[in-house]
Design a protein around this motif. Structure first.
Motif, short mmCIF file in Angstrom:
data_model
loop_
_atom_site.label_atom_id
_atom_site.label_comp_id
_atom_site.label_asym_id
_atom_site.label_seq_id
_atom_site.Cartn_x
_atom_site.Cartn_y
_atom_site.Cartn_z
N ASN A 7 -1.19 9.88 -13.69
CA ASN A 7 -1.18 9.67 -12.25
C ASN A 7 -1.55 10.92 -11.47
OD1 ASN A 7 1.18 11.21 -12.38
ND2 ASN A 7 2.50 9.39 -12.39
N ASN A 134 -7.06 8.40 -2.32
CA ASN A 134 -5.81 7.66 -2.06
C ASN A 134 -6.05 6.45 -1.16
OD1 ASN A 134 -3.01 7.56 -2.75
ND2 ASN A 134 -2.50 8.14 -0.65
N TYR A 167 0.79 10.27 -2.60
CA TYR A 167 -0.30 9.48 -3.17
C TYR A 167 0.19 8.76 -4.40
CZ TYR A 167 -0.83 13.82 -5.92
OH TYR A 167 -0.62 14.93 -6.71
N ARG A 168 -0.66 7.97 -5.00
CA ARG A 168 -0.27 7.07 -6.08
C ARG A 168 0.41 7.81 -7.23
NH1 ARG A 168 -5.25 5.40 -4.33
NH2 ARG A 168 -5.40 3.26 -3.55
N GLY A 169 1.63 7.37 -7.57
CA GLY A 169 2.31 7.86 -8.76
C GLY A 169 3.04 9.17 -8.65
N VAL A 222 0.06 3.42 0.63
CA VAL A 222 0.39 3.53 -0.79
C VAL A 222 1.91 3.55 -0.96
CG1 VAL A 222 0.24 5.05 -2.81
CG2 VAL A 222 -1.74 4.73 -1.32
N THR A 223 2.42 2.80 -1.94
CA THR A 223 3.85 2.80 -2.22
C THR A 223 4.31 4.19 -2.61
OG1 THR A 223 3.76 0.51 -2.97
CG2 THR A 223 5.66 1.82 -3.66
N THR A 225 6.39 7.08 -4.35
CA THR A 225 7.20 7.39 -5.53
C THR A 225 8.32 8.33 -5.12
OG1 THR A 225 5.32 7.14 -7.03
CG2 THR A 225 7.17 8.45 -7.83
#
Length: 266
Positions: A7, A134, A167-169, A222-223, A225
């Motif tokens: 990621n 992203n 950003y992602r992850g 974006v979800t 983390t």
């Protein structure tokens, strides 16, 4: 150090860099560290104020040193960034005033004229030089939210930026390097020197949740983390790069100071 999480890999080709594998330490921060510093510091050694004051100072270098592993550089590093105290370039976001103290891990003595370099994503999770990775479309200067400064006589690097997005992850974080012996160039950058530390700075989850609920961060689609879900942060607190955050006002939008003491092996 030689294992880069999936990621952390961008969709475009990133510059190749050898990851430094030296030992580094982070000196304990926050109210506990302030107590240790007051007990251990010699006369004239700067001490930390209690967290919660608007003018929180870096924790004294005389605090107890704790060995920690370095963190991965990640894929978004770019060489030759500017030496400057303000790296915002007009990016929107809540103010973040960093005060990072660099010390020798063997003696805990502060190190002056060390270049502390940071880079991080903006409120929408985009890195300069890689905008679009992203999922957001915005202008890309190739330099926003990148740069650093030399530590002062007390070993402190003060950098003005904005609270990062995500950003992602990955959880919210800032990448950091410490160099010594660099040569400043006429174009405002630097060359040469020795890289002593590669790490990451992390943010309290409660604070991040408050920040993330407000504009412009709430526009990040974006979800997010969390610290507990992150593949890099190991729940080690200050010893793993967790900043001591102090609010600058009554609302998250007024911003924060972030302090931490980085110990490096010379």
């Amino acid at each position: 150090m030689n294992e880069t999480p999936v990621n952390e890999t961008p969709t475009s080709q990133a510059p190749t860099r050898d990851t430094v594998a030296r030992r580094t330490v982070l000196v304990a921060t926050g109210a506990t560290a302030a107590t240790l510093a007051l007990a251990a510091a010699a006369p004239g050694t700067p001490t930390a104020r209690t967290a919660g004051t608007a003018d929180t100072a870096p924790v004294a270098a005389a605090a107890v040193c704790t060995l920690t592993k370095e963190m991965t550089e990640g894929p978004y590093y770019l060489d030759g960034q500017y030496v400057r105290a303000d790296i915002t370039e007009g990016k929107t976001g809540f103010p973040l005033e960093l005060a990072l103290t660099v010390v020798d891990d063997d003696t805990c003595a502060t190190i002056s004229d060390a270049l502390v370099e940071i880079w991080h994503c903006d409120a929408l999770g985009e890195y300069s030089g890689y905008v679009g990775n992203n999922g957001h479309d915005e202008p890309d200067s190739g330099t926003f939210l990148r740069g650093g400064v030399l530590t002062d006589a007390g070993g402190v690097a003060r950098i003005t930026t904005v609270y990062p997005g995500w950003y992602r992850g990955r959880c919210v974080h800032i990448h950091v390097k410490v160099h010594v012996g660099v040569t400043l160039t006429s174009d405002g950058s630097f060359t040469g020197g020795t890289e002593l530390h590669t790490g990451q700075l992390f943010f309290d989850e409660t604070v991040t949740a408050k920040v993330g609920a407000l504009s412009p961060y709430s526009a990040n689609t974006v979800t997010r983390t969390t610290l507990a879900q992150d593949s890099i942060y190991d729940d080690g607190g200050a010893a793993s790069g967790l900043l001591t955050l102090t609010a600058l006002g009554s609302s998250p939008s007024t911003g924060y100071t972030g302090t931490l003491t980085l110990g490096v092996e010379r």
